[in-house]
Scaffold this motif. Structure first.
Motif, PDB file in Angstrom:
ATOM      1  N   SER A  85       4.159   4.721  -1.457  1.00 55.87           N
ATOM      2  CA  SER A  85       4.569   3.335  -0.238  1.00 55.87           C
ATOM      3  C   SER A  85       3.489   2.549  -0.404  1.00 55.87           C
ATOM      4  CB  SER A  85       5.389   3.606   0.961  1.00 55.87           C
ATOM      5  OG  SER A  85       3.868   4.117   1.768  1.00 55.87           O
ATOM      6  N   SER A 109       6.280  -0.457  -0.404  1.00 51.22           N
ATOM      7  CA  SER A 109       7.617  -0.320   1.387  1.00 51.22           C
ATOM      8  C   SER A 109       7.141  -0.748   2.187  1.00 51.22           C
ATOM      9  CB  SER A 109       8.378   0.690   0.258  1.00 51.22           C
ATOM     10  OG  SER A 109       7.766   1.588   0.660  1.00 51.22           O
ATOM     11  N   GLY A 110       5.436  -0.761   2.753  1.00 56.91           N
ATOM     12  CA  GLY A 110       5.246  -0.641   4.401  1.00 56.91           C
ATOM     13  C   GLY A 110       5.946  -2.453   4.875  1.00 56.91           C
ATOM     14  N   ASP A 111       5.954  -3.108   3.403  1.00 55.92           N
ATOM     15  CA  ASP A 111       6.019  -4.618   3.857  1.00 55.92           C
ATOM     16  C   ASP A 111       7.388  -4.567   4.047  1.00 55.92           C
ATOM     17  OD1 ASP A 111       4.545  -5.961   1.232  1.00 55.92           O
ATOM     18  OD2 ASP A 111       3.695  -4.772   2.864  1.00 55.92           O
ATOM     19  N   SER A 112       7.462  -5.407   5.332  1.00 60.68           N
ATOM     20  CA  SER A 112       8.893  -5.586   5.598  1.00 60.68           C
ATOM     21  C   SER A 112       9.818  -5.887   4.923  1.00 60.68           C
ATOM     22  CB  SER A 112       8.801  -6.545   7.505  1.00 60.68           C
ATOM     23  OG  SER A 112       8.736  -7.584   7.422  1.00 60.68           O
ATOM     24  N   ILE A 113       9.589  -6.518   4.249  1.00 59.92           N
ATOM     25  CA  ILE A 113      10.317  -7.693   3.421  1.00 59.92           C
ATOM     26  C   ILE A 113       9.203  -7.997   1.934  1.00 59.92           C
ATOM     27  CG2 ILE A 113      11.385  -9.588   2.520  1.00 59.92           C
ATOM     28  CD1 ILE A 113      11.433 -10.391   5.455  1.00 59.92           C
ATOM     29  N   PRO A 114       9.754  -6.454   1.057  1.00 63.86           N
ATOM     30  CA  PRO A 114       8.991  -6.503  -0.087  1.00 63.86           C
ATOM     31  C   PRO A 114       8.886  -8.203  -0.404  1.00 63.86           C
ATOM     32  CG  PRO A 114      10.450  -4.529  -0.040  1.00 63.86           C
ATOM     33  CD  PRO A 114      10.768  -5.866   1.236  1.00 63.86           C
ATOM     34  N   TYR A 115       7.893  -8.155  -1.552  1.00 68.83           N
ATOM     35  CA  TYR A 115       7.106  -9.761  -2.054  1.00 68.83           C
ATOM     36  C   TYR A 115       7.845  -8.630  -3.558  1.00 68.83           C
ATOM     37  CZ  TYR A 115       4.709 -12.949  -4.607  1.00 68.83           C
ATOM     38  OH  TYR A 115       4.283 -14.320  -5.196  1.00 68.83           O
ATOM     39  N   SER A 161      11.782   4.685  -2.048  1.00 67.60           N
ATOM     40  CA  SER A 161      11.242   5.087  -1.790  1.00 67.60           C
ATOM     41  C   SER A 161      11.017   6.815  -0.841  1.00 67.60           C
ATOM     42  CB  SER A 161      10.266   4.762  -0.483  1.00 67.60           C
ATOM     43  OG  SER A 161       9.673   3.752  -0.291  1.00 67.60           O
TER      44      SER A 161
END
Length: 128
Positions: A32, A56-62, A79
């Motif tokens: 993640s 994937s820890g980003d709330s909105i993946p870049y 994930s």
């Protein structure tokens, strides 16, 4: 030891869709937190960046992609399965290459091809 294993390649015709998979494993590998990327290398050419996605820890993946594919390819990640995909739509003969995935904690490093971990690659051949 971290392993990245690609699958889903093959001989396909132009147009249509194809999905490549990259499964990550390793006893201490925290999927993640890693940015994941896809690269490709055609015969006689240097390896080139295709697409990358942040951890994937980003709330909105870049996500970011090369200009040659950004309107046709996407890079979702799952994930729960420790897997990143390359969804290839509207395939073209110039997409023919060995596709490899890479993992690094830094998405800029991933984009520059400086990732810590690499898979062996899967061949995609697109016929006209």
């Amino acid at each position: 030891q971290v392993q990245l294993v690609e699958s889903g390649g093959g001989l396909v015709q132009s147009g249509g869709s194809l999905r490549l998979s990259c499964a990550a494993s390793g006893r201490t590998f925290a999927f993640s937190i890693y940015a994941m990327g896809w690269f490709r290398q055609a015969p006689g050419n240097e390896r080139e960046f295709v697409s990358a996605i942040s951890g994937s820890g980003d709330s909105i993946p870049y996500t970011t992609s090369a200009d040659s594919v950004k309107d046709r390819f996407t890079i979702p990640r799952d994930s729960a399965k420790n897997t990143v995909y390359l969804q290839m739509n509207s395939r073209k003969p110039e997409d023919t290459a060995v596709y490899s995935c890479a993992a690094d904690r830094s998405i800029p490093r991933s984009v520059r091809g400086e990732a810590d971990y690499w898979g062996q690659g899967t061949q995609v051949t697109v016929s006209s």
